[in-house]
Design a protein around this motif. Structure first.
Motif, PDB file in Angstrom:
ATOM      1  N   PRO A 195       0.980  -1.225   0.022  1.00 17.84           N
ATOM      2  CA  PRO A 195       0.302  -0.104  -0.079  1.00 17.84           C
ATOM      3  C   PRO A 195       0.407   1.399   0.353  1.00 17.84           C
ATOM      4  O   PRO A 195       0.692   2.665  -0.040  1.00 17.84           O
ATOM      5  N   GLU A 196       2.130   0.997   0.201  1.00 18.24           N
ATOM      6  CA  GLU A 196       3.022   2.495   0.497  1.00 18.24           C
ATOM      7  C   GLU A 196       3.008   3.027  -1.112  1.00 18.24           C
ATOM      8  O   GLU A 196       3.101   4.201  -0.378  1.00 18.24           O
ATOM      9  N   TRP A 225       0.923   3.427  -3.104  1.00 22.72           N
ATOM     10  CA  TRP A 225      -0.268   3.708  -4.204  1.00 22.72           C
ATOM     11  C   TRP A 225      -0.613   4.701  -2.874  1.00 22.72           C
ATOM     12  O   TRP A 225      -1.123   5.026  -2.092  1.00 22.72           O
ATOM     13  N   MET A 226      -1.371   5.658  -3.978  1.00 27.33           N
ATOM     14  CA  MET A 226      -2.648   6.680  -3.717  1.00 27.33           C
ATOM     15  C   MET A 226      -3.565   5.117  -2.736  1.00 27.33           C
ATOM     16  O   MET A 226      -3.987   4.986  -3.231  1.00 27.33           O
ATOM     17  N   SER A 227      -3.863   6.538  -1.935  1.00 25.76           N
ATOM     18  CA  SER A 227      -5.270   5.889  -1.265  1.00 25.76           C
ATOM     19  C   SER A 227      -6.096   5.780  -1.255  1.00 25.76           C
ATOM     20  O   SER A 227      -7.227   4.671  -1.649  1.00 25.76           O
ATOM     21  N   ALA A 228      -6.880   6.010  -2.862  1.00 23.59           N
ATOM     22  CA  ALA A 228      -7.692   6.146  -3.659  1.00 23.59           C
ATOM     23  C   ALA A 228      -7.550   4.752  -4.823  1.00 23.59           C
ATOM     24  O   ALA A 228      -8.530   4.154  -4.891  1.00 23.59           O
ATOM     25  N   TRP A 255      -4.278   5.134 -14.321  1.00 23.47           N
ATOM     26  CA  TRP A 255      -3.505   6.019 -13.414  1.00 23.47           C
ATOM     27  C   TRP A 255      -2.858   5.721 -12.850  1.00 23.47           C
ATOM     28  O   TRP A 255      -1.792   5.738 -12.246  1.00 23.47           O
ATOM     29  N   TYR A 256      -4.165   5.317 -11.776  1.00 27.58           N
ATOM     30  CA  TYR A 256      -3.285   4.525  -9.557  1.00 27.58           C
ATOM     31  C   TYR A 256      -2.474   3.744 -10.379  1.00 27.58           C
ATOM     32  O   TYR A 256      -1.398   3.730  -9.636  1.00 27.58           O
ATOM     33  N   ALA A 296      -4.031  16.687 -13.522  1.00 29.36           N
ATOM     34  CA  ALA A 296      -5.372  16.872 -13.317  1.00 29.36           C
ATOM     35  C   ALA A 296      -6.081  17.195 -14.491  1.00 29.36           C
ATOM     36  O   ALA A 296      -5.363  18.188 -15.351  1.00 29.36           O
ATOM     37  N   CYS A 348     -12.898  17.725 -15.111  1.00 32.28           N
ATOM     38  CA  CYS A 348     -12.949  17.630 -13.249  1.00 32.28           C
ATOM     39  C   CYS A 348     -12.731  15.951 -12.623  1.00 32.28           C
ATOM     40  O   CYS A 348     -13.351  15.149 -14.559  1.00 32.28           O
ATOM     41  N   ASN A 349     -11.725  15.705 -11.934  1.00 31.54           N
ATOM     42  CA  ASN A 349     -11.143  13.892 -11.769  1.00 31.54           C
ATOM     43  C   ASN A 349     -11.405  13.155 -12.792  1.00 31.54           C
ATOM     44  O   ASN A 349     -11.220  12.058 -12.604  1.00 31.54           O
ATOM     45  N   TYR A 375      -7.152  12.800 -15.861  1.00 32.80           N
ATOM     46  CA  TYR A 375      -5.799  12.962 -15.710  1.00 32.80           C
ATOM     47  C   TYR A 375      -5.953  13.223 -17.899  1.00 32.80           C
ATOM     48  O   TYR A 375      -6.630  12.966 -17.841  1.00 32.80           O
ATOM     49  N   PRO A 395      -9.644   8.079 -13.200  1.00 30.88           N
ATOM     50  CA  PRO A 395      -7.794   7.541 -12.531  1.00 30.88           C
ATOM     51  C   PRO A 395      -8.146   5.397 -12.835  1.00 30.88           C
ATOM     52  O   PRO A 395      -7.159   5.668 -12.489  1.00 30.88           O
ATOM     53  N   VAL A 405      -2.352   2.904   6.969  1.00 34.79           N
ATOM     54  CA  VAL A 405      -1.455   1.037   7.067  1.00 34.79           C
ATOM     55  C   VAL A 405      -0.106   0.350   7.270  1.00 34.79           C
ATOM     56  O   VAL A 405       0.051  -0.343   7.635  1.00 34.79           O
ATOM     57  N   MET A 443     -19.905  21.172 -14.397  1.00 34.22           N
ATOM     58  CA  MET A 443     -19.661  19.762 -14.681  1.00 34.22           C
ATOM     59  C   MET A 443     -20.417  18.568 -14.906  1.00 34.22           C
ATOM     60  O   MET A 443     -21.397  18.534 -14.291  1.00 34.22           O
ATOM     61  N   TRP A 448     -17.584  21.863  -4.294  1.00 30.03           N
ATOM     62  CA  TRP A 448     -16.694  22.053  -4.864  1.00 30.03           C
ATOM     63  C   TRP A 448     -17.659  22.580  -6.402  1.00 30.03           C
ATOM     64  O   TRP A 448     -17.249  23.200  -7.406  1.00 30.03           O
ATOM     65  N   ALA A 470      -6.585  21.254  -8.771  1.00 28.53           N
ATOM     66  CA  ALA A 470      -6.963  19.738  -8.103  1.00 28.53           C
ATOM     67  C   ALA A 470      -5.574  19.838  -7.326  1.00 28.53           C
ATOM     68  O   ALA A 470      -4.389  19.795  -7.494  1.00 28.53           O
ATOM     69  N   GLY A 510       0.396  13.011   1.500  1.00 29.52           N
ATOM     70  CA  GLY A 510       0.331  12.654   0.374  1.00 29.52           C
ATOM     71  C   GLY A 510      -0.520  11.553  -0.120  1.00 29.52           C
ATOM     72  O   GLY A 510      -0.213  11.698  -1.699  1.00 29.52           O
ATOM     73  N   LYS A 511      -0.868  10.560  -0.015  1.00 23.33           N
ATOM     74  CA  LYS A 511      -1.673   9.562  -0.492  1.00 23.33           C
ATOM     75  C   LYS A 511      -3.080  10.471  -0.966  1.00 23.33           C
ATOM     76  O   LYS A 511      -3.863   9.292  -1.475  1.00 23.33           O
ATOM     77  N   PHE A 512      -3.115  11.034  -0.630  1.00 13.82           N
ATOM     78  CA  PHE A 512      -4.234  11.243  -1.298  1.00 13.82           C
ATOM     79  C   PHE A 512      -4.312  12.811  -2.268  1.00 13.82           C
ATOM     80  O   PHE A 512      -5.357  13.396  -2.260  1.00 13.82           O
ATOM     81  N   CYS A 533      -4.913  13.418  -5.249  1.00 21.89           N
ATOM     82  CA  CYS A 533      -5.727  13.331  -6.943  1.00 21.89           C
ATOM     83  C   CYS A 533      -7.266  12.821  -6.204  1.00 21.89           C
ATOM     84  O   CYS A 533      -7.201  12.899  -4.230  1.00 21.89           O
ATOM     85  N   ASN A 534      -7.894  12.972  -6.998  1.00 18.12           N
ATOM     86  CA  ASN A 534      -9.274  13.583  -7.079  1.00 18.12           C
ATOM     87  C   ASN A 534     -10.439  14.341  -5.830  1.00 18.12           C
ATOM     88  O   ASN A 534     -11.339  14.305  -5.502  1.00 18.12           O
ATOM     89  N   TYR A 556      -9.969  18.958  -4.397  1.00 20.87           N
ATOM     90  CA  TYR A 556      -9.394  19.984  -4.859  1.00 20.87           C
ATOM     91  C   TYR A 556      -8.774  21.068  -4.004  1.00 20.87           C
ATOM     92  O   TYR A 556      -9.354  20.350  -2.239  1.00 20.87           O
TER      93      TYR A 556
END
Lengths: 452, 452, 452, 452
Positions: A271-272, A274-277, A322-323, A387, A410-411, A413, A437, B101, B275, B322, B387, B406-408, B410-411, B413
C-alpha cells in the motif's frame, strides 16, 4: 432476416496519415468519405451479435457508435445548416444522443446494449441517409461554419473508431471463448498462444526492452497548447505560458518486462506505493496485474484483439490505470511527467508510430537505443501527472457543441500521444485525452520522468 | 453508569492565536496542554450519546476523534521515542488508527459509530495516560525529533477539533429534532428561528452583502509554497516557481444573497452551468440548495451549530461542494481562482478573521467596502480551481507518518483560508486543505476570480 | 451532562412466569408495573453509549426500544382512550413509530441510531409520563377495550425485551473488544474463555448431547391455533382444522456437537444440501458456521451476552438461519417439522424451560434421555418448514393496530417455542414467531422431524 | 457474416395439444422433432440482434435459451447414455449450464447477454448436432431411462419456449421504439394503437367483463398432487391428503376493467391494502399499474408482443406481481385461493384455453356467464396464496437432475393454469409453477376466492 453486409474495405486508406486538416482542405468530400468508410471497415470481421453488445456502462455497442457518429453530423451540421434535410427517424434523436443535454434527453448510457432495433441494416441506412445529405451540403457552397463543423465531426468519428476497438476488446474479454477480432499481421517477435485453455508449461523467456535511457530538458518559461491554423479541439487552447523546472524524461514507455518486475516485487500488495484511492481500487477490484493479463505461473498471457497471446516483455505495458501508472513510477523512484513537460519534450517529434493503420492492434516492442525521446506517438496513451483542467482563459463553444470537452474537466487525468488503435491522422503533440484514474480498458500506459 | 464530565473550560484560550509555532517554541508543554484542553472544551455541551454517533462514513464520532488524537501521540511519539511507555490497551492500536496502513490494520472507517466501548470515561483515561507520558517526554530532554512530532501532533489535533464540529453538525442535522450544539453569542444581525416546525410566514428581508469589488494582480513568475522556519505540513513544500497570468480577485467570498439569486435563476436546473459529474451529483443527490438549507417559500432556513436559523444573506455562503462553487462561478461569468492566485493575493494579509475562537460557529456577514482582498481567513474555506497535487519535487516523509497527506493527492480540490470552526492558530496563507468535489459538510464556500 | 441511572432492579420478578394473562386479570396495574420495570432492568449493565447504537437496519438501539414501547401505549391506549392525556413531545410520534403507516410517517428504520436526542434521561422521563397516564387510566374504570389494549401492549413490550438482548448481542459482536453484557450465573458445564485474543491451544473435548431419540405421532385431522380465553396474538387464530400425516419428532433440538459434525462434513461447501437461495446466502455472506462462532482450529469460540466462550457441544445450536436449519436437516436425512406438527407434539407440554429469567442468556446443555419430546420451550426458537401465512379465515384487527402481524405474512418462516432471552410468561404452544429465512441474529435453532 | 435463417415453420403443429405424454409414447422421435421445431419457429420474426439481448438478470437471451435446451439433452441424455457421443464444443458445458451445480460451474446468469459467440448459426449447428444424436439414441433401443429423460427434456423445452416469449417482451419493452414481435391475428374486440407516440385523445370505452360469478365448493379431506402414469414434474408428487374448508371460487380471473377500478380507487397509494414487503416494492419500484401499462390520461396502453395496444378491459389482467394480486384481493374483500383449492376446483375441467397455439400472444376477453369455474387454463398464470413448498414426503431425484425443482422451494409462490404463451400440451391441473412475489414479467394474473 436478411442482413446487408457492410462493404468490405481495406482498413488502410490512401489518406495521408499525418494531416486530416490538409486532406480536408484539399478535398472535403473525399476526406469525409474516407473517414466515414474507415468506421465501417472496422466492422468487417464482426458477427451481427458483436455489433450490439455492451459489456459495461463505459463501453458502447459498435452499432451505437456507428449510429451516433451519423447522429453527430445530423444534429450539428444538417439540422442547423441544411434546411431541406429530412431526418430518417425522429426517434433516433434521443436514442443516439450521447451526452448533449443541450440537444435533449438521452437514452440511458448503460442501456445502449438493449437496443436491438434499429437493426444493423437500418443503422447503415441511417448512415447512408446522413452521408448523402452532408456530401450534398459540402458541395453546395463554401460556408465556413459548415466546413468547420464537418471537420469536427470527422475528428469525432475518429475518436469513436478508437472506441469501437477498445469496446470490442472489452466485450470479447468477458466471453470465456475469448473471440479473436482479427489475427494480427505476422510479427516475428510474437508468440501466439494456440490453445489458451491449456498453455504449454515450458518456460518461456520474456523479451526485455533495452535498458531505459533518460534525456534532460531545461524547462523554463514555455508556451503550451495549440498553435497554427490546423484543427485542434477547444481544450488544447488557449496557448498559454507555464513555468517548467528542469526535468528528465525516459526515452520510451515502461515495458511489460519492467512492469512484471514491479508485480514480482509485490507491487500490488504494498500500500505504501499507492495513492489511497488507488489502493482502494486494487482491493475492491482484486487487481493483480494489468487488465486482460492472466498469470499462468511460468508466463503471462493477455487477451488482445488478436486473441490470447503471450505478453511481450519488450512492448509497452498497456491497460493500466492512472493509479497503477502512479504506483509503478513511485516504485521505480520516478514520477509521471506533467502534460506540459510531455508536450515540451515531444512537440518537435514527427507524429509517426504504431497507429491503427499498422494493423498490429497492440503495442509493439520498443525501439533500441535512441538519440532522444522516442515512441511518443502511437502504441499506448501515456498517463501524465496532470489533472484534466481548463487552460487559463479556456472558453467552451456556445450551444450544445460546447459540451464536447469542457464539462468533463474534473476528476480525470490527461493522457498524451495516442495508441495502437488511434488513427494516425487524428494525433498531434498538443492533443489532450482524458480518463478517470481507475480507467483500464483503454490502451493506456506510462512513461517516467524525474529530476535531471 | 457514572460518567466523569470532561472539565468545563472556556473555549477561548490565552494562547496567541496567530502562532502555534511561537507558543510551542516558547513553552512546548504549555502549548501541548492548551491545545489538548481545547479539544475537550469542545465536548462540553454534549450528551454522552452525542459522543458516539457517526452519521456517515466521512464523519467520525466525537469519541473517536478524542481517542484518535491521543493515539496519534502514542503511535508516532511515545512508541518510537519513549522506551518506558506502556500502552493502556493494545487493542486501541487498531481501533483508533485512522488510515495509516504502515501502522497496521484499521477498524473499518464506516463502523466507528458501533464502538460503544471503550466508553467516554475510558477514552478520557486513555487521553490522560498519553498526555502524562508526552509531557514527561517533553520535559526529559531536548530531542528535536520528538518536539517536531509533538508539534505535528498538535496541528493534527487542531484539524480534528474542526472535524468534531463539522461532524456534529452533520449528525445533528440528521435528527428531525435538530439539536442545537451551542447557542451563538448574541449577534444583532441574526434572526433566530424560535420554532423551526412552524416558521412565521411574514416576509423577511434578506440582508444583502455590499456590492462585490474586484482587485487586479499582475501575476508573473511567483514563488509559491511554505517558506521560513515556522511549522507547515509537508504538502506546502517545496516552495517552487509558477507563472501566473494577470487576474482579478473578488474582495470577499460570495454571499448568501448572491447565491440565492443563482438558485432563483434556476441554477440547480440548468445543466449547461455544471460539470458533467456535478450535474450527476445534483440529480442523484436531489440538490436544490446548499446542504443544511431548507426552502420555506418566503425565506430560507439553515441548520447550524446554533440550531435552525434564517439564512443571513450578507454572510458567505457555506456548505457548497466544488461542483456548486464551479457552477456558481460560471453563472456569474467568472471562475474560481487557482490556489497559486489565491496564495499570491492573500499571503501578505494578516491571518485574522472569524475563526472558532469567535464562538460564532458560522460564517458572518461580510465587511463593507475595502481597500483590498478581505475576509480571506476564517468564515469559509474557499474552493480553488486547483486539483490537489504534489508540488514539484514533493517528497512525503518516510514511514507511516508519510501517509499523512501524500497519499490523498488525487481526486480532490484545494481549499484555502480556514473557516469559522478552524482554530486561528492553525491557519496560514500557504495552508492547503483538500476535499473531494462533492463534499458539502465542511464549511466550504467560494471567492470569484476573472480576467483583470 | 448528568445521567439519571435507571433504577437498579433484579431481573427476576415475582410475577408467575406462566401466565401474564392471569397476572393481568388479577391486578392489571401491578402486572403493568412489573413488565415495564423488567424492560429497564435489562438496561442496568449498560453504558450510555450502549443505549444508542444500531448495528444494522434490522436491529434497533436500546433507547429506541425503550421509547417505542412507551409510544405504543401512548398511541394505541392514551390518545384514543384518555381524553385528558397530553403528549410530552409531539415530535416523538414520528421518531418512535416503528412501522404503523396508519399512524403516520416514521423516522427511517435504518437511521434510528442517529437519534442522539432525546437523551436517555429524556426518554426515561417520557416513559414515566406515559406510565403515569396508563396507570391512571387503568384505575379509572373498567373499559374492556382499554384493558385489552394494555394487555396487548405488555406482550408487545415483552417482545421488545427479547429484542433488546438480541440487538445488544449483535452490536457487541461488531466491536473487536467484544464487550460482555453480563457475566452468566455460574454453570459448572461451561468453559469461560478468559482471554479471547489468545485462546489456549490445548485440546478441549466438546461435550456431546445424549444420542437423539425420536417420538412418533399419528397425526390425523387436528385443530390448530389458539383456543381458550387467554391472551394470544391475532395470527394464532382462527383455530382451524388441518390434516397431518404420521410423523416422528426428535426429542430435543439439534446440539452444537452435532452441528459441528455437519460443518466438518463440509456442510457449508456442498451446494446439493442447500436451497438455491440458501447457497447464494452462504457464498455472499461467507458463512462457515453459525453467526458469532469463530474457528480456533482446535475448538470453536462464540460471542455471547456473557462474553466470548467456548462452544458447548451439548447445548442446542443457535444463531442459524432457516437456510442452515434446512440444509442441516437434509444432511441428517431428516427435515424440519411443519408448524402444525410442532404444535400437535408440544401443545400438552408445560411451558417451562430456559427462559430469560434463568439469567443464563444462552442455550443450555440438553436434557438426557426423556420419555417424550423435551426442551420445546426456551433455549432456542425452532425453525419450522412452514412459510408464515394467515390461518384460514384470518382477519387483521381494524385500524393501525391491524398492522401488528398481518402485513408481514410473506417471505418469512415460522419459529416456535421461545428462547433463552424470551420472558417465560410470554410463551405458549400456539405462539407463532416469524423471520426471514436468512435471519441469524435471533436465538434460532432447529429440531428434526421425519417419517415415523 | 452469413446467417443461416432458422427454418420457417408454422407456430401451430399437428401434435395433439392435450397430451405430450400420448404423443411421445406413440412416436418419441416425432414428438421430439415436433417440440424442438416449435422452439425455432418462435424465432422466425427475430432480427439477429434480438437473439442476443438480455434485458435483466432474470431474463435470458433467446440464443441462450436455444442453446441451453440443447445442452439439457446433451448433459442429461447423451453424456450418460450415448457412449459414442462426441460433444461439439466442450466449452459449451459451462456456457449453457443454467444452474446445475452438480454439473459444474456456470457462466454468470446476468452475463449471458455478453456472449456474442457462439453466433446464431453456430448455436443452430450445436442444436442439429445434439438432435441427430438424440434421435439416433431414441431409435437404437428401448431404454426406459433414456425415454424418461428425453420426455423430461421436452417438457423442459416447452418451459423455455414460454420464457423465450416473456423475455423478448421484456427486452422489447425496454426499447423506446417498442418493437413488435408479431402482429396478432385479427381480433374484432381489440383496438390496435397505430401510433403509440401520439395516441388519439378521443375517449374510449373500456370493455368490461361480465359480472363476476362465484361457485361454492365443500372442500373436506382431499387428495392433491399428480396421479396416473402421465408425465409430471417431481414437485407435483407425492399425491397427499389435505383438509380444505368450504370455499367459493370466482368463475374467471380478474379483468383489466376491474383492476383499473382498483387503481382508480387509489390501490397503489393505500398501504393498508398491501403486505409490508409489497408496499416497499410499490415505493421502490414506482409501481402505479401492471408492468407494461402506461397511463395516457383517458385510456391505458400496454406493450404487448403485438406492439403497443389499448388495454382490453374484458381481458384478464396480466403482468401483476403476487403483491399486487394479494392487494387487489384484499381491496375486493376477497383473497387468493390456496393451490389445493385451485386444484380441487379445476382438476376435472378440460385443459383447453388460450394457449400459445392460438397465436393471440396475450390474454383475451373473458367468457360470459358460465355454469362453473372457467378460463382456468391459458390466458394468465394465476397466483395462489400458497408459498411454494415440498409436498409431504417429497424427494428430489438423485444427481444434478434433482436440482430441477427442489432447490427453489422457498421464497416463492405457486401459480396455476398456464398462460397465453404456454404450449397447450405442457399444461395439466396439478402443474405447479412458481415465482418470487415481486415477479411481473410473466403473464401472471389472479382469480379470487372467499368464504362460500
Amino acid at each position: 432476416m436478411l442482413v446487408t453486409s457492410p462493404p468490405r474495405m481495406a482498413l488502410t486508406t490512401d489518406m495521408p496519415a499525418t494531416s486530416l486538416t490538409d486532406a480536408f482542405r484539399r478535398d472535403p468530400v473525399q476526406a469525409f468519405r474516407s473517414v466515414r468508410a474507415r468506421t465501417l471497415a472496422l466492422t468487417e470481421p464482426l458477427a451481427i451479435e458483436d455489433w450490439n453488445v455492451q459489456s459495461m456502462p463505459d463501453a458502447s455497442p459498435v452499432k451505437w457508435h456507428v449510429a451516433h457518429t451519423a447522429w453527430f453530423f445530423e444534429t450539428f451540421v444538417l439540422r442547423p445548416h441544411a434546411p431541406a434535410y429530412r431526418p430518417l427517424d425522429e426517434r433516433y434523436t434521443l436514442l443516439f444522443n450521447s451526452y448533449y443535454v443541450g440537444v435533449g434527453d438521452q437514452h440511458p448510457r448503460e442501456r445502449r446494449g438493449l437496443l436491438t432495433r434499429p437493426t444493423v441494416p437500418e443503422v447503415l441506412r441511417y448512415r447512408e441517409h446522413v452521408d448523402a445529405a452532408v456530401i450534398d451540403l459540402l458541395g453546395s457552397g463554401d460556408e465556413a461554419a459548415v466546413r468547420s463543423l464537418v471537420e469536427l465531426g470527422l475528428h469525432h468519428e475518429q475518436q469513436h473508431q478508437e472506441l469501437v476497438l477498445t469496446d470490442l476488446l472489452h466485450a470479447f474479454a468477458q466471453n470465456p471463448m475469448r473471440p479473436c477480432y482479427r489475427s494480427p499481421r505476422a510479427d516475428p517477435r510474437a508468440t501466439t498462444v494456440s490453445d489458451a485453455a491449456r498453455p504449454h508449461r515450458a518456460a518461456t523467456s520474456i523479451h526485455a526492452p533495452t535498458a531505459q535511457q533518460w534525456f534532460a530538458f531545461d524547462g523554463g518559461l514555455v508556451d503550451i497548447g495549440h498553435t497554427g491554423d490546423g484543427f485542434a479541439y477547444d481544450n488544447e487552447s488557449p496557448r498559454h505560458r507555464v513555468w517548467i523546472d528542469p526535468f528528465a524524461l525516459a526515452a520510451r514507455p515502461v515495458g511489460c518486462a519492467e512492469y512484471i518486475a514491479f508485480i514480482q516485487d509485490g507491487g500490488y500488495h504494498r500500500p505504501e506505493l499507492w495513492m489511497s484511492a488507488g489502493w482502494d481500487a486494487v482491493k475492491s477490484g482484486g487487481w493483480e496485474a494489468p487488465l486482460y493479463w492472466q498469470d499462468e505461473g511460468d508466463r503471462w498471457l493477455e487477451t488482445t484483439l488478436g486473441g490470447v497471446r503471450e505478453v511481450d516483455g519488450a512492448a509497452p505495458v498497456s491497460h493500466v490505470s492512472w493509479y497503477e501508472a502512479d504506483a509503478y513510477a513511485r516504485w521505480a523512484g520516478a514520477r509521471l511527467p506533467t502534460e506540459a513537460e510531455w508536450e515540451l519534450a515531444c512537440r518537435d517529434l514527427p507524429v509517426v508510430g504504431n497507429f491503427v493503420e499498422s494493423e498490429a492492434l497492440r503495442p509493439r516492442g520498443s525501439v533500441g537505443r535512441t538519440d532522444g525521446v522516442a515512441q511518443a506517438f502511437g502504441d499506448v496513451w501515456e498517463w501524465t501527472a496532470s489533472a484534466y483542467a481548463p487552460y487559463p482563459g479556456f472558453r467552451a463553444a456556445g450551444g450544445a457543441i460546447g459540451e464536447y470537452n469542457g464539462k468533463f474537466m474534473c476528476n480525470q487525468y490527461v493522457l498524451r500521444g495516442g495508441s495502437c488503435v488511434t488513427p494516425a491522422s487524428h494525433m498531434r503533440a498538443t492533443y489532450r485525452n482524458y480518463f478517470a484514474p481507475d480507467t483500464r480498458w483503454q490502451f493506456s500506459g506510462l512513461r517516467l520522468a524525474r529530476k535531471p
